[in-house]
Design a protein around this motif. Structure first.
Motif, PDB file in Angstrom:
ATOM      1  N   PHE A   1       8.211  -0.794   6.199  1.00 45.72           N
ATOM      2  CA  PHE A   1       7.319   0.123   6.213  1.00 45.72           C
ATOM      3  C   PHE A   1       8.296   1.514   6.036  1.00 45.72           C
ATOM      4  N   TYR A   2       7.684   2.388   5.193  1.00 44.64           N
ATOM      5  CA  TYR A   2       8.454   3.776   5.012  1.00 44.64           C
ATOM      6  C   TYR A   2       7.657   4.815   4.953  1.00 44.64           C
ATOM      7  N   ASN A   3       7.998   5.784   5.678  1.00 47.10           N
ATOM      8  CA  ASN A   3       7.385   7.121   5.797  1.00 47.10           C
ATOM      9  C   ASN A   3       8.448   8.229   5.707  1.00 47.10           C
ATOM     10  N   PHE A   4       7.936   9.000   4.685  1.00 44.93           N
ATOM     11  CA  PHE A   4       9.052  10.267   4.321  1.00 44.93           C
ATOM     12  C   PHE A   4       8.148  11.358   3.725  1.00 44.93           C
ATOM     13  N   LYS A   5       8.753  12.628   4.003  1.00 47.79           N
ATOM     14  CA  LYS A   5       8.257  13.799   3.188  1.00 47.79           C
ATOM     15  C   LYS A   5       8.672  13.652   1.783  1.00 47.79           C
ATOM     16  N   TYR A   6       8.090  14.044   0.873  1.00 44.21           N
ATOM     17  CA  TYR A   6       8.186  14.220  -0.437  1.00 44.21           C
ATOM     18  C   TYR A   6       8.352  15.569  -1.175  1.00 44.21           C
ATOM     19  N   PRO A   7       9.047  16.078  -1.719  1.00 47.49           N
ATOM     20  CA  PRO A   7       9.266  17.541  -2.194  1.00 47.49           C
ATOM     21  C   PRO A   7       8.257  17.977  -3.397  1.00 47.49           C
ATOM     22  N   PHE A   8       7.009  17.601  -3.255  1.00 47.18           N
ATOM     23  CA  PHE A   8       6.233  18.249  -4.479  1.00 47.18           C
ATOM     24  C   PHE A   8       6.357  19.383  -4.643  1.00 47.18           C
TER      25      PHE A   8
ATOM     26  N   LYS B   1      -0.165   6.959 -13.582  1.00 45.53           N
ATOM     27  CA  LYS B   1       0.812   7.359 -14.715  1.00 45.53           C
ATOM     28  C   LYS B   1       1.800   8.089 -14.347  1.00 45.53           C
ATOM     29  N   VAL B   2       2.113   8.475 -12.916  1.00 42.04           N
ATOM     30  CA  VAL B   2       3.141   9.307 -12.424  1.00 42.04           C
ATOM     31  C   VAL B   2       4.101   8.472 -11.617  1.00 42.04           C
ATOM     32  N   GLU B   3       5.283   8.657 -11.869  1.00 34.70           N
ATOM     33  CA  GLU B   3       6.205   7.769 -11.058  1.00 34.70           C
ATOM     34  C   GLU B   3       6.739   8.553  -9.762  1.00 34.70           C
ATOM     35  N   LEU B   4       6.939   8.050  -8.485  1.00 35.27           N
ATOM     36  CA  LEU B   4       7.557   8.525  -7.510  1.00 35.27           C
ATOM     37  C   LEU B   4       8.525   7.614  -7.024  1.00 35.27           C
TER      38      LEU B   4
ATOM     39  N   ASN C   1      16.310   5.320  -1.353  1.00 34.48           N
ATOM     40  CA  ASN C   1      16.704   3.876  -2.272  1.00 34.48           C
ATOM     41  C   ASN C   1      16.224   4.171  -3.705  1.00 34.48           C
ATOM     42  N   ASN C   2      16.404   2.958  -4.266  1.00 42.28           N
ATOM     43  CA  ASN C   2      15.712   2.882  -5.602  1.00 42.28           C
ATOM     44  C   ASN C   2      14.460   2.232  -5.669  1.00 42.28           C
ATOM     45  N   LYS C   3      13.754   2.199  -4.668  1.00 40.67           N
ATOM     46  CA  LYS C   3      12.234   1.655  -4.880  1.00 40.67           C
ATOM     47  C   LYS C   3      11.362   2.905  -5.409  1.00 40.67           C
ATOM     48  N   TYR C   4      10.395   2.661  -6.076  1.00 41.87           N
ATOM     49  CA  TYR C   4       9.336   3.484  -6.575  1.00 41.87           C
ATOM     50  C   TYR C   4       7.938   2.952  -6.942  1.00 41.87           C
ATOM     51  N   PHE C   5       7.148   3.743  -7.077  1.00 31.88           N
ATOM     52  CA  PHE C   5       5.667   3.324  -7.321  1.00 31.88           C
ATOM     53  C   PHE C   5       5.094   4.406  -8.282  1.00 31.88           C
TER      54      PHE C   5
ATOM     55  N   GLN D   1       0.933  -1.144   0.057  1.00 33.58           N
ATOM     56  CA  GLN D   1      -0.219  -0.102  -0.009  1.00 33.58           C
ATOM     57  C   GLN D   1       0.870   1.299   0.015  1.00 33.58           C
ATOM     58  N   TYR D   2       0.453   2.190  -0.924  1.00 33.05           N
ATOM     59  CA  TYR D   2       1.172   3.296  -1.112  1.00 33.05           C
ATOM     60  C   TYR D   2       0.015   4.545  -0.930  1.00 33.05           C
ATOM     61  N   ASP D   3       0.452   5.354   0.128  1.00 23.64           N
ATOM     62  CA  ASP D   3      -0.306   6.672   0.656  1.00 23.64           C
ATOM     63  C   ASP D   3       0.259   8.117   0.228  1.00 23.64           C
ATOM     64  N   ILE D   4      -0.444   8.815  -0.441  1.00 23.53           N
ATOM     65  CA  ILE D   4       0.253  10.010  -0.778  1.00 23.53           C
ATOM     66  C   ILE D   4      -0.839  11.253  -0.121  1.00 23.53           C
ATOM     67  N   ASN D   5      -0.490  12.026   0.838  1.00 17.56           N
ATOM     68  CA  ASN D   5      -1.283  13.218   1.199  1.00 17.56           C
ATOM     69  C   ASN D   5      -0.473  14.488   0.440  1.00 17.56           C
ATOM     70  N   PHE D   6      -1.298  14.901  -0.641  1.00 21.03           N
ATOM     71  CA  PHE D   6      -0.394  16.037  -1.502  1.00 21.03           C
ATOM     72  C   PHE D   6      -0.427  17.196  -0.695  1.00 21.03           C
ATOM     73  N   SER D   7      -1.144  17.622   0.307  1.00 19.56           N
ATOM     74  CA  SER D   7      -1.502  18.793   1.073  1.00 19.56           C
ATOM     75  C   SER D   7      -0.242  18.754   2.014  1.00 19.56           C
ATOM     76  N   THR D   8      -0.001  18.040   2.834  1.00 16.65           N
ATOM     77  CA  THR D   8       0.906  17.484   3.697  1.00 16.65           C
ATOM     78  C   THR D   8       2.182  17.265   3.087  1.00 16.65           C
TER      79      THR D   8
END
Length: 222
Positions: A188-195, A208-211, A216-220, A158-165
């Motif tokens: 488990f991984y929890n991090f802030k992403y610089p959107f 369609k959008v890769e993150l 590391n080299n993981k992505y989804f 499971q991959y969750d993104i909150n774009f507001s936070t």
């Protein structure tokens, strides 16, 4: 208090004028209704109506492109408020489709529009994209995304993104239908992403959008 009342008055006038200038909703006759949902999307206390239609435009071997319409109800009439041709997959974009429409659901909750679309990789492996859209700042934005990649016997990602936070939460959990099979350790991984900005609904297509993970080299794909 006076400023607050004045702001509410301006908002009411703006919404009223906007609703009066919206065109009548008249979808093409050869479009086919797939789903509809009702609920308040702009916090004005009135229900909007959201429709998903199959168009007459082909996509792939047998599929048809889909379009989303968001409508207001004004004086007993359905008025077109917003149309979008990117957030819904085509009718056959579901892998091993089990049933017509099984790959799509639409609902309105907490003044947000929620879509879920599923791709069946095989009889036990499927991926579901849940996306949350909100009307704010006079436009439509993607405020949340959850992707679930599930196999009946082997794994549940499971991959969750909150774009507001800008918060991203990822869970890799494992299982097995075979008692003798060694099961990997959950992680488990929890991090802030610089959107740079909250993505807009227009031009966005789920899955369609890769993150890439920063560490590391993981992505989804969201």
């Amino acid at each position: 208090m006076i400023k607050f009342i004045f702001a509410l008055f301006i908002l009411f006038i703006t919404l009223h004028v906007t609703s009066q200038t919206l065109p009548d909703f008249n979808p093409p006759k050869n479009y086919k209704l797939v789903l509809e949902a009702r609920g308040d999307l702009d916090k004005d206390g009135k229900e909007e109506v959201v429709y998903a239609f199959d168009t007459d435009k082909t996509d792939g071997k047998d599929g048809l492109k889909r379009i989303l319409y968001i409508c207001k109800q004004v004086d007993g009439k359905i008025k077109l408020w917003k149309s979008n041709g990117t957030i819904l997959w085509s009718s056959k974009d579901c892998g091993f489709c089990v049933d017509a429409g099984v790959n799509l659901s639409i609902k309105i909750k907490n003044n947000t529009l929620i879509t879920e679309q599923t791709f069946n990789h095989n009889t036990r492996h499927y991926s579901t994209w849940k996306n949350i859209y909100r009307y704010q700042n006079n436009d439509w934005f993607v405020i949340g995304s959850t992707m679930k990649d599930y196999d009946t016997c082997d794994f549940d990602y499971q991959y969750d993104i909150n774009f507001s936070t800008k918060q991203v939460n990822v869970a890799y959990t494992y299982g097995s239908c075979d008692d003798d099979k060694k099961i990997p350790k959950d992680s488990f991984y929890n991090f802030k992403y610089p959107f740079t900005a909250i993505p807009k609904m227009d031009g966005f297509t789920p899955g369609k959008v890769e993150l890439k993970f920063p560490a590391n080299n993981k992505y989804f794909y969201y």
